[in-house]
Design a protein around this motif. Structure first.
Motif, short mmCIF file in Angstrom:
data_model
loop_
_atom_site.label_atom_id
_atom_site.label_comp_id
_atom_site.label_asym_id
_atom_site.label_seq_id
_atom_site.Cartn_x
_atom_site.Cartn_y
_atom_site.Cartn_z
N ILE A 1 -15.44 30.44 40.28
CA ILE A 1 -15.39 28.99 40.07
C ILE A 1 -16.15 28.61 38.80
O ILE A 1 -17.31 28.99 38.59
N LEU A 2 -15.47 27.84 37.93
CA LEU A 2 -16.10 27.44 36.66
C LEU A 2 -15.78 26.01 36.26
O LEU A 2 -16.13 25.58 35.14
N GLY A 3 -15.16 25.24 37.13
CA GLY A 3 -14.86 23.86 36.79
C GLY A 3 -14.27 23.12 37.96
O GLY A 3 -13.99 23.70 39.01
N ASP B 1 -10.00 16.28 42.61
CA ASP B 1 -9.50 16.82 43.88
C ASP B 1 -9.29 18.33 43.84
O ASP B 1 -8.53 18.87 44.64
N TYR B 2 -9.96 19.03 42.94
CA TYR B 2 -9.77 20.49 42.88
C TYR B 2 -10.98 21.16 42.26
O TYR B 2 -11.79 20.53 41.57
N VAL B 3 -11.10 22.45 42.53
CA VAL B 3 -11.98 23.33 41.76
C VAL B 3 -11.10 24.41 41.16
O VAL B 3 -10.04 24.74 41.70
N VAL B 4 -11.53 24.94 40.03
CA VAL B 4 -10.75 25.96 39.34
C VAL B 4 -11.63 27.17 39.07
O VAL B 4 -12.80 27.04 38.70
N GLY B 5 -11.07 28.35 39.30
CA GLY B 5 -11.76 29.59 39.02
C GLY B 5 -10.94 30.45 38.09
O GLY B 5 -9.80 30.13 37.76
#
Length: 387
Positions: A328-330, A334-338
């Motif tokens: 995970i880096l951002g 409504d979301y997290v992104v890896g």
């Protein structure tokens, strides 16, 4: 659990004034519980509404060695890799490189970081070596550049736009007494310190974390080494606003001042000794808070409405049976992104049972089985229904 206390003494120790100092005052520090519970298997009980794997296309221009930062816009993915800013579309197709290396107008020597002005639809690229910020349109057109004074961007790691022309910058930990966070007014060139730490690194410069700042809704959330507090910058001042309640021993001021070898290994050693190693990464959605630990491969996942979190193992079981959070880096509303390298993605896919009935795990496994070993990293999007 909530309580009030005066934190002016803490403020004087942590704030660093460069020119006009940020305002301070009393505020309510909200406790976040759940940290001391049993460590859960990665992803267990985290309800994901939708999941998407986006392979970043590999071309002669778009090879990614080290992925440093990702920003998602309405139609593009902006990826900082080594000394380049790469632009992909939402499906991962390569679009362009933003800017080019050199010393001429519109060129840069060292790309430290970049930031996006969403209202103006522009991208700012920060070059520490030449002390300047280059501005491009989202189409890649060079618009302008401006040079800044010596030291404004020295030892810069990251930058986020918090107001129309104000950057909140985070810097490396070094052997000097410098702020870890500062505001830079892009219009005037003024730099104003916000937060400092007593820890030092007498060797190589060290990161507080890959993503020690999260910006959302006009606020910025900040982390300090070995600290269980979350600091919030808003309206010209920064203060400790949240505290992760824990039984672990916290380093006192004298112990922090004695740290002269700050690094991820120092955080690991602290954790092994029963001390809190701190948080390195923070990502914020409308409903959830992700905190990656510095001292151990764990993360703390918080339901913001409840003020309650759960501690997770960031590693993987021999058999992956529930969708894990990975790299995970951002985050967005409504979301997290890896992000995972091809090698890491294949390793995850190999741990997923072939007969899994989980549709998201099947998608993850299919992506890992099909990716080439030398491919670019893949981005992983975890979407959540907004409450």
């Amino acid at each position: 659990m909530k309580w009030r206390f005066c934190f002016m003494g803490v403020w004087l120790l942590l704030c660093w004034a460069c020119g006009r100092q940020a305002q301070s005052g009393e505020g309510e520090v909200v406790g976040i519980g759940g940290y001391d519970g049993e460590v859960a298997v990665n992803g267990e009980g985290i309800v994901v509404d939708s999941f998407q794997v986006v392979p970043l296309a590999l071309t002669g221009e778009s090879a990614i060695m080290t992925l440093q930062k990702v920003v998602v816009t309405d139609s593009l993915l902006l990826v900082h890799s080594d000394n380049r800013l790469l632009v992909f579309d939402k499906e991962g197709h390569f679009v362009r490189c933003m800017g080019k290396e050199g010393r001429a107008p519109g060129e840069y020597v060292r790309l430290n970081t970049f930031f996006v002005n969403r209202e103006q639809g522009t991208v700012g690229m920060v070059d520490e070596a030449l002390g300047k910020v280059l501005t491009f349109s989202m189409r890649g057109d060079f618009l302008s550049e401006r040079k800044y004074g010596k030291g404004v961007f020295e030892m810069l790691h990251g930058a986020s736009l918090v107001q129309d022309s104000v950057l909140l910058c985070d810097y490396y930990v070094t052997q000097g007494e410098f702020p870890l966070y500062a505001l830079v007014n892009l219009a005037t060139g003024e730099k104003r310190g916000l937060l400092a730490s007593a820890v030092r690194s007498d060797g190589a410069a060290e990161l507080v974390g890959r993503t020690p700042v999260a910006v959302a809704g006009g606020e910025a959330w900040l982390l300090l080494p070995f600290d269980n507090r979350l600091y919030v910058y808003a309206g010209g001042c920064v203060r400790p606003a949240f505290l992760v309640e824990m039984d672990k021993h916290l380093l006192g001021q004298k112990q922090l001042e004695a740290v002269r070898d700050f690094s991820i290994m120092a955080c690991f050693r602290a954790d092994e000794q029963g001390d809190f190693g701190g948080f390195r990464d923070i990502c914020l959605t409308e409903d959830y808070l992700f905190l990656g630990e510095a001292g151990a491969p764990r993360y703390f996942w918080v339901d913001r409405a409840q003020g309650l979190g759960r501690l997770y193992d960031y590693g993987l079981e021999e058999q992956v049976k529930t969708l894990p959070l990975l790299g995970i880096l951002g985050a967005g509303s409504d979301y997290v992104v890896g992000a995972l390298s091809a090698f890491q993605l294949k390793d995850v896919a190999g741990r997923i049972p072939a007969d899994t009935r989980d549709r998201f795990l099947r998608r993850l496994k299919a992506a890992g089985d099909s990716v080439e070993w030398d491919a670019n990293p893949c981005l992983l999007f975890y979407f959540f229904s907004v409450k």
